[in-house]
Design a protein around this motif. Structure first.
Motif, PDB file in Angstrom:
ATOM      1  N   CYS A 133       0.786  -1.361   0.077  1.00  0.00           N
ATOM      2  CA  CYS A 133       0.078  -0.081   0.063  1.00  0.00           C
ATOM      3  C   CYS A 133       0.857   1.307  -0.011  1.00  0.00           C
ATOM      4  N   GLN A 134       2.009   1.213   0.511  1.00  0.00           N
ATOM      5  CA  GLN A 134       3.049   2.391   0.676  1.00  0.00           C
ATOM      6  C   GLN A 134       3.497   2.507  -0.761  1.00  0.00           C
ATOM      7  N   LEU A 135       3.745   1.436  -1.331  1.00  0.00           N
ATOM      8  CA  LEU A 135       4.388   1.416  -2.543  1.00  0.00           C
ATOM      9  C   LEU A 135       3.306   2.128  -3.679  1.00  0.00           C
ATOM     10  N   PHE A 136       1.838   1.717  -3.373  1.00  0.00           N
ATOM     11  CA  PHE A 136       0.921   2.251  -4.185  1.00  0.00           C
ATOM     12  C   PHE A 136       0.984   3.787  -4.215  1.00  0.00           C
ATOM     13  N   LYS A 137       1.173   4.313  -2.981  1.00  0.00           N
ATOM     14  CA  LYS A 137       0.768   5.568  -2.563  1.00  0.00           C
ATOM     15  C   LYS A 137       2.141   6.477  -3.564  1.00  0.00           C
ATOM     16  N   ILE A 138       3.306   5.755  -3.494  1.00  0.00           N
ATOM     17  CA  ILE A 138       4.332   6.421  -4.104  1.00  0.00           C
ATOM     18  C   ILE A 138       4.114   6.611  -5.414  1.00  0.00           C
ATOM     19  N   TYR A 139       3.665   5.215  -6.034  1.00  0.00           N
ATOM     20  CA  TYR A 139       3.571   5.338  -7.576  1.00  0.00           C
ATOM     21  C   TYR A 139       2.493   6.239  -7.970  1.00  0.00           C
ATOM     22  N   PHE A 140       1.206   6.190  -7.197  1.00  0.00           N
ATOM     23  CA  PHE A 140       0.212   7.231  -7.674  1.00  0.00           C
ATOM     24  C   PHE A 140       0.594   8.682  -7.585  1.00  0.00           C
ATOM     25  N   LYS A 141       1.452   9.080  -6.319  1.00  0.00           N
ATOM     26  CA  LYS A 141       1.881  10.272  -6.460  1.00  0.00           C
ATOM     27  C   LYS A 141       2.912  10.711  -7.518  1.00  0.00           C
ATOM     28  N   LEU A 142       3.729   9.697  -7.955  1.00  0.00           N
ATOM     29  CA  LEU A 142       4.774   9.828  -9.178  1.00  0.00           C
ATOM     30  C   LEU A 142       3.981   9.774 -10.509  1.00  0.00           C
ATOM     31  N   GLY A 143       2.861   9.299 -10.569  1.00  0.00           N
ATOM     32  CA  GLY A 143       2.195   9.190 -11.784  1.00  0.00           C
ATOM     33  C   GLY A 143       2.902   7.855 -12.604  1.00  0.00           C
ATOM     34  N   THR A 144       3.391   6.872 -11.932  1.00  0.00           N
ATOM     35  CA  THR A 144       3.855   5.667 -12.611  1.00  0.00           C
ATOM     36  C   THR A 144       2.952   4.354 -11.981  1.00  0.00           C
ATOM     37  N   VAL A 145       1.629   4.860 -12.185  1.00  0.00           N
ATOM     38  CA  VAL A 145       0.785   3.791 -11.706  1.00  0.00           C
ATOM     39  C   VAL A 145       1.138   2.364 -12.395  1.00  0.00           C
ATOM     40  N   HIS A 146       1.752   2.348 -13.569  1.00  0.00           N
ATOM     41  CA  HIS A 146       2.141   0.994 -14.413  1.00  0.00           C
ATOM     42  C   HIS A 146       2.760   0.005 -13.432  1.00  0.00           C
ATOM     43  N   LEU A 147       3.588   0.734 -12.581  1.00  0.00           N
ATOM     44  CA  LEU A 147       4.687  -0.194 -11.663  1.00  0.00           C
ATOM     45  C   LEU A 147       3.835  -0.714 -10.837  1.00  0.00           C
ATOM     46  N   CYS A 148       2.518  -0.440 -10.475  1.00  0.00           N
ATOM     47  CA  CYS A 148       1.726  -1.296  -9.490  1.00  0.00           C
ATOM     48  C   CYS A 148       1.473  -2.816  -9.984  1.00  0.00           C
ATOM     49  N   ARG A 149       1.507  -2.963 -11.242  1.00  0.00           N
ATOM     50  CA  ARG A 149       1.154  -4.416 -11.494  1.00  0.00           C
ATOM     51  C   ARG A 149       2.073  -5.357 -11.109  1.00  0.00           C
ATOM     52  N   PHE A 191      -4.093 -10.678   6.214  1.00  0.00           N
ATOM     53  CA  PHE A 191      -3.559  -9.664   6.390  1.00  0.00           C
ATOM     54  C   PHE A 191      -4.380  -8.597   7.304  1.00  0.00           C
ATOM     55  N   PRO A 192      -4.040  -7.531   8.137  1.00  0.00           N
ATOM     56  CA  PRO A 192      -4.801  -6.787   8.778  1.00  0.00           C
ATOM     57  C   PRO A 192      -5.874  -6.039   8.175  1.00  0.00           C
ATOM     58  N   LYS A 193      -7.073  -5.811   8.513  1.00  0.00           N
ATOM     59  CA  LYS A 193      -8.221  -5.548   7.909  1.00  0.00           C
ATOM     60  C   LYS A 193      -8.145  -4.091   7.307  1.00  0.00           C
ATOM     61  N   ARG A 194      -7.037  -2.945   8.075  1.00  0.00           N
ATOM     62  CA  ARG A 194      -7.113  -1.708   7.502  1.00  0.00           C
ATOM     63  C   ARG A 194      -6.215  -1.778   6.109  1.00  0.00           C
ATOM     64  N   ASP A 195      -5.274  -2.824   6.073  1.00  0.00           N
ATOM     65  CA  ASP A 195      -4.267  -2.983   4.955  1.00  0.00           C
ATOM     66  C   ASP A 195      -5.099  -3.624   3.660  1.00  0.00           C
ATOM     67  N   LYS A 196      -6.162  -4.559   3.967  1.00  0.00           N
ATOM     68  CA  LYS A 196      -6.998  -5.003   3.159  1.00  0.00           C
ATOM     69  C   LYS A 196      -7.817  -4.072   2.326  1.00  0.00           C
ATOM     70  N   VAL A 197      -8.290  -3.001   3.180  1.00  0.00           N
ATOM     71  CA  VAL A 197      -9.133  -1.778   2.729  1.00  0.00           C
ATOM     72  C   VAL A 197      -8.249  -1.061   1.815  1.00  0.00           C
ATOM     73  N   THR A 198      -7.032  -0.723   2.276  1.00  0.00           N
ATOM     74  CA  THR A 198      -6.157   0.278   1.568  1.00  0.00           C
ATOM     75  C   THR A 198      -5.930  -0.193   0.343  1.00  0.00           C
ATOM     76  N   TYR A 199      -5.646  -1.552   0.137  1.00  0.00           N
ATOM     77  CA  TYR A 199      -5.183  -2.473  -1.093  1.00  0.00           C
ATOM     78  C   TYR A 199      -6.334  -2.245  -1.939  1.00  0.00           C
ATOM     79  N   MET A 200      -7.364  -2.581  -1.462  1.00  0.00           N
ATOM     80  CA  MET A 200      -8.665  -2.638  -2.694  1.00  0.00           C
ATOM     81  C   MET A 200      -9.143  -1.126  -2.912  1.00  0.00           C
ATOM     82  N   TYR A 201      -8.662  -0.258  -2.113  1.00  0.00           N
ATOM     83  CA  TYR A 201      -8.843   1.274  -2.608  1.00  0.00           C
ATOM     84  C   TYR A 201      -8.159   1.403  -3.838  1.00  0.00           C
ATOM     85  N   TYR A 202      -6.933   1.043  -3.504  1.00  0.00           N
ATOM     86  CA  TYR A 202      -5.892   1.490  -4.779  1.00  0.00           C
ATOM     87  C   TYR A 202      -6.072   0.631  -6.093  1.00  0.00           C
ATOM     88  N   THR A 203      -6.442  -0.732  -5.852  1.00  0.00           N
ATOM     89  CA  THR A 203      -6.654  -1.749  -6.948  1.00  0.00           C
ATOM     90  C   THR A 203      -7.766  -1.175  -7.435  1.00  0.00           C
TER      91      THR A 203
END
Length: 258
Positions: free
Chosen positions: A22-38, A55-67
């Motif tokens: 989820c932290q990597l997703f945040k970085i990739y979205f900020k940089l505009g390099t969302v293709h790296l999420c794959r 996984f902890p519930k909060r992390d699953k929620v964040t993961y589903m939000y970004y995906t």
């Protein structure tokens, strides 16, 4: 990514892998390099070493939000709906800011599959930028839709939902044509299924949309192709002959045919 590799190993450290994802997703979205999420998504979703439910519930929620956001960008609306809905249902109800962030993307997805939010929801979570878009869909008001898109253009572009909302025009046309059909049915039920293109042109002019018969014919052809209208053209008489059974099919939670 090195830390992710360490956490992906066997043992109790694995539960931290989704948090780091989820932290990597945040970085990739900020940089505009969302293709790296794959590549990270592949590691989480295809590797047998991970059990998502561990996984902890909060992390699953964040993961589903970004995906879910990624699926919006890919215009895969059923998958976006499933992921963002999961995030919304499992989000802490006290975290209004997080709920608002999820709804900011879930609402355009729901609109795309023909599901309109209640007015109180938009007001409660301060998402009033969608109010006129919802009203335009309810009324079949093309002018209102275009005005709403223009008024909040910067906001929608920053969120990455502008193109999704722009494509709602077809649903607005469908609603407008359905209104014309209902009025005709009240006046003369026997001829309600015969809709003259001239009548549609006049309705659009009333909405200050200046279109000629050829342009309207083109729009109707697209609506028929996309299964938003059931019928055919009688070209010589410039009439759309609508099906007598369900001439305006509902989306029923499915996206408009591409």
């Amino acid at each position: 990514m090195k830390v992710f590799g360490v956490l992906a190993g066997k043992g109790s450290k694995r539960v931290g892998a989704l948090y780091l994802t989820c932290q990597l997703f945040k970085i990739y979205f900020k940089l505009g390099t969302v293709h790296l999420c794959r590549s990270v998504i592949r590691s989480i979703e295809t590797a047998r070493i991970f059990d998502f439910e561990e996984f902890p519930k909060r992390d699953k929620v964040t993961y589903m939000y970004y995906t879910g956001r990624l699926e919006v960008f890919n215009e895969n609306f059923p998958a976006a709906d499933q992921k963002l809905s999961y995030a919304l249902i499992n989000c802490n109800p006290q975290s209004e800011a997080n709920i608002r962030m999820i709804l900011k993307y879930l609402i355009p997805v729901k609109l795309s599959i023909g599901i309109l939010p209640k007015d109180w929801l938009l007001e409660k979570y301060n998402l009033v930028e969608y109010s006129n878009i919802v009203q335009a869909l309810r009324r079949g008001d093309l002018r209102l839709l275009r005005h709403a898109l223009e008024e909040h253009e910067d906001q929608f572009l920053r969120s990455g939902v502008y193109l999704v909302l722009e494509k709602l025009e077809l649903q607005v046309y469908q609603r407008l044509f359905k209104k014309i059909y209902i009025i005709q049915k009240q006046k003369d039920p026997s001829k309600a299924h015969q809709m003259k293109l001239d009548v549609i042109v006049k309705a659009l002019k009333w909405l200050e949309m200046d279109m000629d018969v050829d342009e309207v014919e083109c729009i109707v052809a697209i609506l028929i192709h996309k299964n938003l209208v059931k019928g055919y053209f009688a070209h010589k008489s410039k009439v759309v002959v609508l099906s007598k059974q369900d001439p305006f099919p509902k989306l029923n939670g499915k996206p408009v045919n591409s």
